[in-house]
Design an enzyme around this catalytic site. Structure first.
Site, PDB file in Angstrom:
ATOM      1  N   CYS A 121       0.848  -1.187   0.000  1.00 25.06           N
ATOM      2  CA  CYS A 121       0.000   0.000   0.000  1.00 25.06           C
ATOM      3  C   CYS A 121       0.885   1.238   0.000  1.00 25.06           C
ATOM      4  O   CYS A 121       2.086   1.147   0.194  1.00 25.06           O
ATOM      5  CB  CYS A 121      -0.884  -0.002   1.224  1.00 25.06           C
ATOM      6  N   ARG A 127       1.387   1.783  -5.970  1.00 26.29           N
ATOM      7  CA  ARG A 127       1.634   0.784  -4.927  1.00 26.29           C
ATOM      8  C   ARG A 127       0.382  -0.009  -4.568  1.00 26.29           C
ATOM      9  O   ARG A 127       0.438  -0.983  -3.812  1.00 26.29           O
ATOM     10  CB  ARG A 127       2.156   1.464  -3.661  1.00 26.29           C
ATOM     11  N   TRP A 171      -3.718  -1.882  -1.416  1.00 25.81           N
ATOM     12  CA  TRP A 171      -3.687  -3.120  -2.201  1.00 25.81           C
ATOM     13  C   TRP A 171      -4.081  -4.207  -1.215  1.00 25.81           C
ATOM     14  O   TRP A 171      -3.331  -4.536  -0.297  1.00 25.81           O
ATOM     15  CB  TRP A 171      -2.283  -3.359  -2.749  1.00 25.81           C
ATOM     16  N   ASN A 190       0.877  -0.120   6.013  1.00 29.42           N
ATOM     17  CA  ASN A 190       1.312  -0.880   4.843  1.00 29.42           C
ATOM     18  C   ASN A 190       2.055  -2.100   5.359  1.00 29.42           C
ATOM     19  O   ASN A 190       3.020  -1.949   6.097  1.00 29.42           O
ATOM     20  CB  ASN A 190       2.246  -0.009   3.993  1.00 29.42           C
ATOM     21  N   GLY A 191       1.589  -3.287   5.001  1.00 26.77           N
ATOM     22  CA  GLY A 191       2.254  -4.503   5.484  1.00 26.77           C
ATOM     23  C   GLY A 191       1.217  -5.513   5.939  1.00 26.77           C
ATOM     24  O   GLY A 191       0.041  -5.408   5.598  1.00 26.77           O
ATOM     25  N   GLU A 245       9.747 -12.059 -21.183  1.00 28.20           N
ATOM     26  CA  GLU A 245       9.382 -10.693 -20.790  1.00 28.20           C
ATOM     27  C   GLU A 245       8.257 -10.155 -21.686  1.00 28.20           C
ATOM     28  O   GLU A 245       7.321  -9.515 -21.202  1.00 28.20           O
ATOM     29  CB  GLU A 245      10.646  -9.810 -20.855  1.00 28.20           C
ATOM     30  N   LYS A 290       4.591  -8.990 -20.321  1.00 31.73           N
ATOM     31  CA  LYS A 290       4.039  -7.648 -20.570  1.00 31.73           C
ATOM     32  C   LYS A 290       2.630  -7.760 -21.136  1.00 31.73           C
ATOM     33  O   LYS A 290       1.732  -7.026 -20.736  1.00 31.73           O
ATOM     34  CB  LYS A 290       4.905  -6.850 -21.565  1.00 31.73           C
ATOM     35  N   GLU A 298       0.105  -9.057 -18.371  1.00 35.90           N
ATOM     36  CA  GLU A 298      -0.218  -8.226 -17.209  1.00 35.90           C
ATOM     37  C   GLU A 298      -1.005  -6.973 -17.559  1.00 35.90           C
ATOM     38  O   GLU A 298      -1.757  -6.487 -16.724  1.00 35.90           O
ATOM     39  CB  GLU A 298       1.038  -7.884 -16.400  1.00 35.90           C
ATOM     40  N   HIS A 301       8.131 -29.576 -28.362  1.00 38.44           N
ATOM     41  CA  HIS A 301       7.882 -30.522 -27.272  1.00 38.44           C
ATOM     42  C   HIS A 301       6.543 -30.272 -26.589  1.00 38.44           C
ATOM     43  O   HIS A 301       6.368 -30.632 -25.443  1.00 38.44           O
ATOM     44  CB  HIS A 301       9.039 -30.450 -26.263  1.00 38.44           C
ATOM     45  N   LYS A 309       2.784  -2.039  -7.862  1.00 36.31           N
ATOM     46  CA  LYS A 309       4.151  -1.850  -8.351  1.00 36.31           C
ATOM     47  C   LYS A 309       5.180  -2.530  -7.472  1.00 36.31           C
ATOM     48  O   LYS A 309       6.128  -3.122  -7.958  1.00 36.31           O
ATOM     49  CB  LYS A 309       4.442  -0.354  -8.443  1.00 36.31           C
TER      50      LYS A 309
END
Ligand code: F6R
Length: 611
Positions: free
Chosen positions: A2, A27, A73, A99-100, A484, A488, A491, A507, A606
């Site tokens: 957060c 965040r 969050w 936050n946590g 990557e 991208k 997400e 395979h 983030k």
């Protein structure tokens, strides 16, 4: 995960809090709230973004020179008005933003319920607010002592700002595991999860350490540990400018950050490569150079995009410095019982410097005697403070949740490290060393050329915007670029995508290929070129759509692929830095066309400060 911001001084707190929350929204952005402390206490909070909070607070009293704000969050409890922060204790004595995660919250809650406490929300934070209040009321101690005492009972991580209705001139802040920065102004102080909400007002900051408590009024602040021993505040100058944290003329931070890459790579070089590009100097590595030169093994730990950069690093260290490398997800590494041998060097890569799993993995490896080298972007964040040596990436603040310029800066640092170690160990001949530095030095200009293809790539994106799946293929050091590219796309556009080493396609994944499957192939000219051409033919033989990233002027692939995106010719060692750019554009444009929130994709944040 957060974001926290708080203010005490002579200004009106509300606009400072709102602006700060907007800067911290990366965040977490499922709910937001503020507490304003004047004659009374006003708390406004709601599910949604900071703009929803502003709407919610419209027409209400927003006065007061002290306040705190939070953007969430969710961890405990769904995003809802009630679960939003700030949380007020049952009798209204304390207001808290957090936050946590309080891991033992269920146990603490049980104890509080047995003493008559009731709860409005499902959050661990409300438990903490009530715990502090219960100590304050039952033991008749000051707010500060009640906070310290509560923190000794708490297991978990926190960045906290607390205010007590009986001591209205004061904010109490505490940190363990979640970042907190104090901004020191003239007769005013700021608190925030990072420096971005602060730099507009002051460049003097104190990065709080774990288990520190700060008591702040408009005229003074004290810093102590939880046991109340005085700590010296290390006031530092922060060099972040407002321009760096604004979107400028770009529609999204992600687009701005894609375009910033020539500059962010230059900044990563700056002062570390001689003007004639003949030498690399990485001052931050000095402490760890003997270990790096003698180690039998490097273990790279990271998460997400940083892990992909680590995989490019594996190729570079093995190829040029001839050091064996293992690349580990920090979350897996920390929960195994990894064999860490004497002399092992761990390289931890993190944009934010706050990723909980990476931080915990570092602590574990450190305890077992490894030398830890950090590659981080955020100065003063937790990870660089845990490492023995390190190199900052200097990419500037990355606000878009999808990482772009951090990745290319991380790869730049890893390239410089690998070339330097190769030269020092004698595995890279002096001529080749200089040649590689020069090739790396040409990358910013070559990226500028790739950026010119933005509109062309946008047209390709239009063709594939409705795809349900996509495959990304690459070989060697371009396999991590495939991973990557797929990350991208997933997400920010919510299209399912997978990255594979091109030869692995046969395979299993080849069964997925039909006329609806876009396959992005990174196929620049290198030693695997002929092999990847064969892989493209295999996809085309099954009617797959091929979008190939190729070296300028490539006629062979042009004839077989549905679309080609050209990048300038470059040495294969530095090809990941160029080939990732078109893939960033593809994802960006597809996400915009699908109406997705590019800078704040659903369910993400983030910096992942929870396990
Ligand atoms: C993807 C992304 C994440 C991060 C990951 C690690 O675009 O940004 O996958 O790379 O959460 O974060 P840091 O590098 O801050 O440790």
């Amino acid at each position: 995960m957060c974001g926290i911001v708080a203010y005490v001084g002579d200004r009106t707190a509300y606009p400072i809090l709102i602006k700060g929350l907007q800067r911290l929204e990366y965040r977490g952005y499922d709910s937001a709230g503020v507490a304003l402390i004047n004659d009374g206490l006003h708390v406004y909070k709601c599910k949604g973004k900071v703009k929803d909070l502003e709407e919610h607070a419209k027409g209400k009293s927003i006065t007061g020179n002290i306040g705190m704000g939070h953007t969430r969050w969710a961890t405990h409890g769904i995003p809802s008005d009630t679960n939003s922060h700030p949380h007020i204790s049952m009798n209204g004595k304390f207001v808290v933003v957090h936050n946590g995660i309080i891991e033992n919250y269920a146990h603490l809650k049980k104890g509080l319920i047995s003493r008559g406490y009731t709860f409005q929300s499902e959050t661990d934070t409300e438990v903490l607010a009530n715990l502090i209040e219960s100590i304050y009321v039952e033991q008749k101690v000051s707010a500060e002592i009640a906070v310290r005492s509560a923190l000794t009972k708490v297991i978990g991580a926190y960045g906290l700002v607390i205010s007590c209705s009986d001591e209205k001139d004061k904010l109490i802040a505490a940190r363990k595991g979640s970042p907190l920065v104090i901004g020191v102004g003239e007769n005013e102080y700021f608190l925030a999860s990072d420096a971005t909400p602060i730099v507009e007002y002051t460049d003097k900051v104190v990065y709080m350490d774990d288990e520190e408590v700060a008591v702040i009024t408009k005229d003074s602040f004290t810093l102590t540990n939880i046991q109340n021993d005085t700590k010296e505040a290390n006031i530092q100058n922060v060099t972040l400018s407002i321009d760096e944290i604004d979107k400028g003329h770009y529609e999204h931070f992600m687009l701005k950050e894609i375009y910033e890459q020539p500059l962010s790579i230059e900044d990563t070089f700056r002062g570390r490569v001689t003007m004639d590009h003949s030498k690399i100097f990485l001052g931050g590595l000095t402490e760890a150079l003997p270990q790096l030169l003698s180690t039998k093994r490097i273990i790279i730990i990271a998460c997400g995009t940083s892990w992909h950069a680590g995989m490019v690093g594996e190729y570079l260290f093995e190829e040029y410095a001839r050091i064996p490398v293992e690349v580990e997800y920090a979350s897996e590494f920390r929960y195994r019982n990894p064999v860490i041998q004497e002399g092992d060097v761990i390289i931890a890569i993190s944009q934010s410097g706050e990723t909980a799993d990476t931080l915990a993995a570092i602590k574990m490896a450190k305890e077992r005697g490894a030398t830890i080298v950090g590659i981080c972007n955020v100065a003063g964040s937790s990870i660089p403070r845990e490492t023995h040596a390190g190199v900052y990436t200097h990419a500037g603040p990355e606000i878009g949740v999808a990482s772009t310029k951090a990745f290319t800066s991380q790869v730049t640092v890893l390239s410089m490290m690998a070339f330097l170690l190769g030269k020092m160990k004698g595995s890279l001949a002096p001529d080749n060393y200089i040649h590689l530095i020069k090739e790396l030095g040409k990358i910013p200009d070559k990226i500028k050329k790739v950026l010119e293809s933005d509109e062309y790539i946008k047209k390709i994106a239009e063709t594939y915007k409705d795809a349900s799946n996509a495959l990304y293929l690459g070989r060697g050091n371009l396999f991590p670029v495939a991973l990557e590219g797929a990350l991208k796309l997933k997400e920010i556009s919510y299209i399912h995508a997978e990255g594979y080493p091109a030869a692995e396609m046969k395979h299993g994944p080849i069964a997925l290929i039909d006329e609806n499957m876009p396959v992005f192939v990174i196929a620049t000219k290198d030693k695997s070129y002929d092999k990847i051409v064969s892989n493209i033919q295999e996809v085309k033989a099954r009617n797959g759509k091929v979008i190939a990233i190729v070296t300028e002027g490539d006629q062979t692939i042009k004839k077989m692929a549905d679309h080609v995106i050209e990048v300038p010719d470059c040495h294969e060692a530095v090809a990941p830095l160029l080939t990732v750019i078109p893939l960033q554009f593809i994802s960006y444009h597809i996400a915009v066309m699908r109406g997705c929130n590019v800078d704040q994709p659903r369910n993400l944040a983030k910096s992942v400060t929870v396990e």
